[in-house]
Every structure is written in C-alpha cells, then in structure tokens.
Design a protein around this motif. Sequence first.
Motif, PDB file in Angstrom:
ATOM      1  N   GLY A   7       0.979  -1.231   0.068  1.00  0.00           N
ATOM      2  CA  GLY A   7       0.119   0.196   0.031  1.00  0.00           C
ATOM      3  C   GLY A   7       0.852   1.203  -0.021  1.00  0.00           C
ATOM      4  O   GLY A   7       0.430   2.331   0.285  1.00  0.00           O
ATOM      5  N   GLY A  13       0.904   5.204   3.360  1.00  0.00           N
ATOM      6  CA  GLY A  13       1.719   4.598   2.405  1.00  0.00           C
ATOM      7  C   GLY A  13       2.996   5.501   1.891  1.00  0.00           C
ATOM      8  O   GLY A  13       4.226   5.309   2.056  1.00  0.00           O
ATOM      9  N   ASP A  32      -1.479  -2.702  -5.500  1.00  0.00           N
ATOM     10  CA  ASP A  32      -2.285  -3.075  -6.593  1.00  0.00           C
ATOM     11  C   ASP A  32      -2.782  -1.902  -7.537  1.00  0.00           C
ATOM     12  O   ASP A  32      -3.572  -2.065  -8.437  1.00  0.00           O
ATOM     13  CB  ASP A  32      -3.566  -4.011  -6.423  1.00  0.00           C
ATOM     14  CG  ASP A  32      -4.663  -3.232  -5.578  1.00  0.00           C
ATOM     15  OD1 ASP A  32      -4.457  -2.108  -5.291  1.00  0.00           O
ATOM     16  OD2 ASP A  32      -5.773  -4.125  -5.730  1.00  0.00           O
ATOM     17  N   TYR A  38     -11.030   5.197  -4.236  1.00  0.00           N
ATOM     18  CA  TYR A  38     -10.659   6.517  -4.783  1.00  0.00           C
ATOM     19  C   TYR A  38      -9.806   6.199  -6.321  1.00  0.00           C
ATOM     20  O   TYR A  38      -9.261   5.132  -6.395  1.00  0.00           O
ATOM     21  CB  TYR A  38     -10.177   7.699  -3.961  1.00  0.00           C
ATOM     22  CG  TYR A  38      -8.487   7.347  -3.653  1.00  0.00           C
ATOM     23  CD1 TYR A  38      -7.489   7.713  -3.965  1.00  0.00           C
ATOM     24  CD2 TYR A  38      -8.532   6.796  -2.356  1.00  0.00           C
ATOM     25  CE1 TYR A  38      -6.361   7.400  -3.626  1.00  0.00           C
ATOM     26  CE2 TYR A  38      -7.273   6.296  -2.014  1.00  0.00           C
ATOM     27  CZ  TYR A  38      -6.136   6.743  -2.506  1.00  0.00           C
ATOM     28  OH  TYR A  38      -4.949   6.507  -2.041  1.00  0.00           O
ATOM     29  N   LYS A  43      -2.745   7.670  -6.978  1.00  0.00           N
ATOM     30  CA  LYS A  43      -1.590   6.652  -6.715  1.00  0.00           C
ATOM     31  C   LYS A  43      -0.340   6.715  -7.668  1.00  0.00           C
ATOM     32  O   LYS A  43       0.708   6.774  -7.271  1.00  0.00           O
ATOM     33  CB  LYS A  43      -2.226   5.170  -6.478  1.00  0.00           C
ATOM     34  CG  LYS A  43      -3.375   5.132  -5.492  1.00  0.00           C
ATOM     35  CD  LYS A  43      -4.208   3.641  -5.639  1.00  0.00           C
ATOM     36  CE  LYS A  43      -5.269   3.998  -4.890  1.00  0.00           C
ATOM     37  NZ  LYS A  43      -6.155   2.755  -4.549  1.00  0.00           N
ATOM     38  N   ALA A  62       1.151  -5.594  -7.257  1.00  0.00           N
ATOM     39  CA  ALA A  62       0.761  -6.808  -6.865  1.00  0.00           C
ATOM     40  C   ALA A  62      -0.272  -6.851  -5.950  1.00  0.00           C
ATOM     41  O   ALA A  62      -0.496  -5.801  -4.950  1.00  0.00           O
ATOM     42  CB  ALA A  62       2.066  -7.594  -6.209  1.00  0.00           C
ATOM     43  N   CYS A  63      -1.239  -7.853  -5.885  1.00  0.00           N
ATOM     44  CA  CYS A  63      -2.383  -7.944  -4.902  1.00  0.00           C
ATOM     45  C   CYS A  63      -1.861  -8.586  -3.367  1.00  0.00           C
ATOM     46  O   CYS A  63      -1.153  -9.595  -3.524  1.00  0.00           O
ATOM     47  CB  CYS A  63      -3.540  -8.259  -5.530  1.00  0.00           C
ATOM     48  SG  CYS A  63      -4.845  -8.822  -4.242  1.00  0.00           S
ATOM     49  N   ALA A 125      -1.531  -1.886   9.433  1.00  0.00           N
ATOM     50  CA  ALA A 125      -2.495  -0.994   9.704  1.00  0.00           C
ATOM     51  C   ALA A 125      -3.943  -1.455  10.284  1.00  0.00           C
ATOM     52  O   ALA A 125      -4.608  -2.092   9.260  1.00  0.00           O
ATOM     53  CB  ALA A 125      -2.789   0.063   8.331  1.00  0.00           C
ATOM     54  N   SER A 126      -4.172  -1.214  11.500  1.00  0.00           N
ATOM     55  CA  SER A 126      -5.492  -1.343  11.873  1.00  0.00           C
ATOM     56  C   SER A 126      -6.183  -0.018  12.128  1.00  0.00           C
ATOM     57  O   SER A 126      -5.720   0.863  11.202  1.00  0.00           O
ATOM     58  CB  SER A 126      -5.482  -2.147  13.121  1.00  0.00           C
ATOM     59  OG  SER A 126      -6.732  -2.443  13.532  1.00  0.00           O
ATOM     60  N   VAL A 183      -6.804   9.989   9.835  1.00  0.00           N
ATOM     61  CA  VAL A 183      -5.629  10.501   9.402  1.00  0.00           C
ATOM     62  C   VAL A 183      -5.925  11.627   8.322  1.00  0.00           C
ATOM     63  O   VAL A 183      -6.756  11.325   7.352  1.00  0.00           O
ATOM     64  CB  VAL A 183      -4.749   9.430   8.852  1.00  0.00           C
ATOM     65  CG1 VAL A 183      -3.202  10.030   8.552  1.00  0.00           C
ATOM     66  CG2 VAL A 183      -4.467   8.281   9.988  1.00  0.00           C
ATOM     67  N   MET A 192     -11.965  11.742   1.863  1.00  0.00           N
ATOM     68  CA  MET A 192     -12.164  12.009   3.331  1.00  0.00           C
ATOM     69  C   MET A 192     -12.319  13.401   3.708  1.00  0.00           C
ATOM     70  O   MET A 192     -12.394  14.531   2.935  1.00  0.00           O
ATOM     71  CB  MET A 192     -10.956  11.481   4.086  1.00  0.00           C
ATOM     72  CG  MET A 192     -10.792  10.028   4.088  1.00  0.00           C
ATOM     73  SD  MET A 192      -9.320   9.590   4.770  1.00  0.00           S
ATOM     74  CE  MET A 192      -9.688   9.558   6.488  1.00  0.00           C
TER      75      MET A 192
HETATM   76  N1  LIG Z   1      -6.346   7.191   6.547  1.00  0.00           N
HETATM   77  C1  LIG Z   1      -6.995   6.982   7.926  1.00  0.00           C
HETATM   78  O1  LIG Z   1      -7.758   7.958   8.315  1.00  0.00           O
HETATM   79  C2  LIG Z   1      -7.293   5.517   8.093  1.00  0.00           C
HETATM   80  C3  LIG Z   1      -7.517   5.441   9.543  1.00  0.00           C
HETATM   81  C4  LIG Z   1      -7.472   4.036  10.043  1.00  0.00           C
HETATM   82  C5  LIG Z   1      -6.908   2.931   9.480  1.00  0.00           C
HETATM   83  N2  LIG Z   1      -6.429   3.154   7.932  1.00  0.00           N
HETATM   84  C6  LIG Z   1      -5.829   2.111   7.472  1.00  0.00           C
HETATM   85  O2  LIG Z   1      -4.435   2.614   6.840  1.00  0.00           O
HETATM   86  C7  LIG Z   1      -4.458   1.852   5.601  1.00  0.00           C
HETATM   87  C8  LIG Z   1      -3.890   2.974   4.680  1.00  0.00           C
HETATM   88  O3  LIG Z   1      -5.042   3.908   4.538  1.00  0.00           O
HETATM   89  P1  LIG Z   1      -4.941   5.211   3.514  1.00  0.00           P
HETATM   90  O4  LIG Z   1      -5.796   6.114   4.203  1.00  0.00           O
HETATM   91  O5  LIG Z   1      -3.553   5.405   3.353  1.00  0.00           O
HETATM   92  O6  LIG Z   1      -5.641   4.608   2.298  1.00  0.00           O
HETATM   93  P2  LIG Z   1      -5.142   4.365   0.892  1.00  0.00           P
HETATM   94  O7  LIG Z   1      -6.360   3.747   0.087  1.00  0.00           O
HETATM   95  O8  LIG Z   1      -4.768   5.516   0.417  1.00  0.00           O
HETATM   96  O9  LIG Z   1      -4.141   3.238   0.828  1.00  0.00           O
HETATM   97  C9  LIG Z   1      -4.047   1.952   0.757  1.00  0.00           C
HETATM   98  C10 LIG Z   1      -3.331   1.426  -0.315  1.00  0.00           C
HETATM   99  O10 LIG Z   1      -3.682  -0.040  -0.459  1.00  0.00           O
HETATM  100  C11 LIG Z   1      -3.592  -0.287  -1.847  1.00  0.00           C
HETATM  101  N3  LIG Z   1      -4.408  -1.438  -1.983  1.00  0.00           N
HETATM  102  C12 LIG Z   1      -5.658  -1.813  -1.468  1.00  0.00           C
HETATM  103  N4  LIG Z   1      -6.119  -3.223  -1.997  1.00  0.00           N
HETATM  104  C13 LIG Z   1      -4.874  -3.856  -2.299  1.00  0.00           C
HETATM  105  C14 LIG Z   1      -4.617  -5.048  -2.455  1.00  0.00           C
HETATM  106  N5  LIG Z   1      -5.364  -5.829  -2.668  1.00  0.00           N
HETATM  107  N6  LIG Z   1      -3.169  -5.518  -2.746  1.00  0.00           N
HETATM  108  C15 LIG Z   1      -2.290  -4.384  -2.763  1.00  0.00           C
HETATM  109  N7  LIG Z   1      -2.603  -3.103  -2.522  1.00  0.00           N
HETATM  110  C16 LIG Z   1      -3.897  -2.743  -2.221  1.00  0.00           C
HETATM  111  C17 LIG Z   1      -4.447   0.709  -2.471  1.00  0.00           C
HETATM  112  O11 LIG Z   1      -4.111   0.846  -3.867  1.00  0.00           O
HETATM  113  C18 LIG Z   1      -3.688   2.001  -1.773  1.00  0.00           C
HETATM  114  O12 LIG Z   1      -2.718   2.320  -2.356  1.00  0.00           O
HETATM  115  C19 LIG Z   1      -5.471   1.148   5.282  1.00  0.00           C
HETATM  116  O13 LIG Z   1      -5.062  -0.383   5.596  1.00  0.00           O
HETATM  117  C20 LIG Z   1      -6.626   1.788   6.097  1.00  0.00           C
HETATM  118  O14 LIG Z   1      -7.455   0.977   6.293  1.00  0.00           O
HETATM  119  C21 LIG Z   1      -6.483   4.383   7.649  1.00  0.00           C
END
Ligand SMILES: NC(=O)c1ccc[n+]([C@@H]2O[C@H](COP(=O)([O-])OP(=O)(O)OC[C@H]3O[C@@H](n4cnc5c(N)ncnc54)[C@H](O)[C@@H]3O)[C@@H](O)[C@H]2O)c1
Length: 317
Positions: A7, A13, A32, A38, A43, A62-63, A125-126, A183, A192
């Motif tokens: 991610g 990330g 992925d 979004y 990305k 990659a997934c 990440a939880s 965040v 968001m």
């Molecule tokens: N932003 C927040 O406020 C917040 C709060 C609590 C938890 N989180 C967790 O933190 C992590 C990052 O959140 P974020 O806000 O940066 O979200 P984000 O969607 O910007 O980042 C997640 C990334 O994971 C990638 N991804 C999704 N499915 C995938 C898969 N199957 N294989 C590989 N990559 C994959 C996406 O392409 C994306 O780049 C997430 O796990 C989210 O649940 C975020």
Amino acid sequence: MRWLVTGGVGFIGYHVSRALLTRGDEVSIADDFSDAPYPRAEKLRNERDLRAEFPSVTIARACVTDREAMAPLVAGCHGVLHLAGLAGVRPSFREPARYSRVNIEGSATMLELARAAGCNRFVFASSSSVYGNSTPLPAREDAPCVVPESPYAASKRAAELVTAAIGQIAREMPITALRFFTVYGPRQRPEMAITLFMRAVLAGRPITLFGDGSMRRDFTHVSDIAAGVLAAMDRAPAGFRAYNLGSGAPVTLRELVDQLERAASRRAVIEPANVPAGDVDATFADISRARDELGWTPKVALADGLETVRDWVSAHP
Ligand SMILES: NC(=O)c1ccc[n+]([C@@H]2O[C@H](COP(=O)([O-])OP(=O)(O)OC[C@H]3O[C@@H](n4cnc5c(N)ncnc54)[C@H](O)[C@@H]3O)[C@@H](O)[C@H]2O)c1
C-alpha cells in the motif's frame, strides 16, 4: 534495513515510505493500484513523486492476496509494513466480501509470507474503528472491541485477531497492529472529510455535515502517523501488540469546520445530512501505551495541520 511496504503509493503509505527513504532505509513497495476507494490517478502521482525523489525505491504492482506475486517481493526484507487494504466505512457495506478478502485474507497472507521469508517484524494498519460505539472513551487498547459498526471495522478487528493468533506460535516476532485515528494531511484520500471540505470551501461549494455537527473525531496529522509507524517498526516488542496512534485531542465536526474556515480564510456553506450507517459517534484515543512503550507523541495541532491541507489543495486543484 530493507522493508516491504504494502500500500506504499496510498496516502499513508506514501508518507511512511518517504520517511523511511529519507532516513536511509531501503524500501520496496507493493500495491495493486486499484481504483478503490478513489481514483488510481492519485496513486500514480504518489508513485511518480516517490520515484523522482528517491530513484532507489522499487515499486511493484501486486495484490496482497496473491501469494505467488508477493513471495519474491518479501524475500530478503528485514520486515513487512503492511498498509495495503480497503479503507472506508461506507463503501464496506456495498462490498463486505471484498473488504473481508483484502483486509483479512490479505493480512494473513502477508504475515505468513513474512514468517516464511524469515522477516523479523510485521507491522500493519488497523483502525480506531475497531472500538465501535461501545468502548468507553478515551479508548484503550485492552478494551474488548467485540461490537464492530461496519464490515470495514469487523475486517480490521478480524485481521488483528488472526495475526494475534499466529503470534501465539511466533512469539519471537513483533506483530504490531497500529490503530490509526482519522488521518489527514497532504495527499489524503480525496473522499475523506478534511480534504473534501477544504476543496469545497476554497471553491465556494457547500459541504455536507452529518447530524448536528456534534460527532467527535480524533484527527491525526499524517506526519505524526509516519513518525508513529517508524517508532513501532523500531521499538515494538516481540509478540502481538496493538497501539493507538491518535492525537488524543478529539474535536466536534462543528469545531473542525470553524478551524477549517480560519485556515481557508473563507466561510463554509453547510448542508446538513443524516449520519450514514457505520459512522461511530466519537473517536478518542488513549495514547499512553504508544507514548510509554514506543516513545511516541503527536506533535501537530489541528490548526497547523489544516494549513498543510490548505496548501496542498491550493497547489493541486
Ligand atoms: N486514513 C485513515 O484515516 C485511516 C484510519 C485507520 C486505518 N487506516 C488504514 O491505513 C491503511 C492506509 O490507509 P490510507 O488512508 O492510506 O488508504 P489508501 O487507500 O490511500 O491506501 C491503501 C493502499 O492499499 C492499496 N491496496 C488496496 N487493496 C490492495 C490489494 N488488494 N493489494 C495491494 N494493494 C492494495 C491501495 O491501492 C492503496 O494505495 C489502510 O489499511 C486503512 O484501512 C487508515
């Protein structure tokens, strides 16, 4: 140190990868680049900016549930920082099976691969959403967290439980769940609230405010989150352990709008709407465990953090 960051071209990330590369660690990213929740264009921008600033970074598509694709990327890494996942409470009601597969199976797969490759840490990440509405506030990590309010919250809690169970037989390995509290900052996911509101206010468009504006959120700046993730990677103890990473200073949505208006130097036009299913009444982190065990404290006040969003949004209309 060489880390696999899943991610890594997402919002959090990007900032964490950048923080690791800045301090001289090697980073390999797996993502992925999906359109959920979004557009992929954001990305691709993060990928381009990371490559331009740090030519040494490697980025693969990659997934996280694809074992064959992920195994060679994990090989040779000191640890896995698993930030990939499907984020967002509301869309998780539309695709609960997909959220479960990516967030639960994806986390279990990445931990299995990390163990098989001999990595000596796994940080993932939880979310504050695991606390739901029934946890006394400020929420502490030892609360039971058994009443999730959305499939997303359930998937994050399930990922914690599966990895904690694996931790029973992998006692020497730090398996660290980071419960992020809302965040925000530059490059925040466009759907968001803070980025959405800032864009609307700067453009003179109305913002939708759920309920009577009394919902409270513990907004945490992404630079503090990145510092907390690095602290966990460096200092979290062996075994499964969860940490709250939040500001510990929640504000109501009304207060958020007031502060946002000040940062934007514009008045907001508010359109009220019903609170969507799955949104919790309040989030409020007890951050004493992260402070005492990781030596981490958040530093960015909301007013200052909102200025970083205003500057980012203004430069990227
Ligand atoms: N932003 C927040 O406020 C917040 C709060 C609590 C938890 N989180 C967790 O933190 C992590 C990052 O959140 P974020 O806000 O940066 O979200 P984000 O969607 O910007 O980042 C997640 C990334 O994971 C990638 N991804 C999704 N499915 C995938 C898969 N199957 N294989 C590989 N990559 C994959 C996406 O392409 C994306 O780049 C997430 O796990 C989210 O649940 C975020």
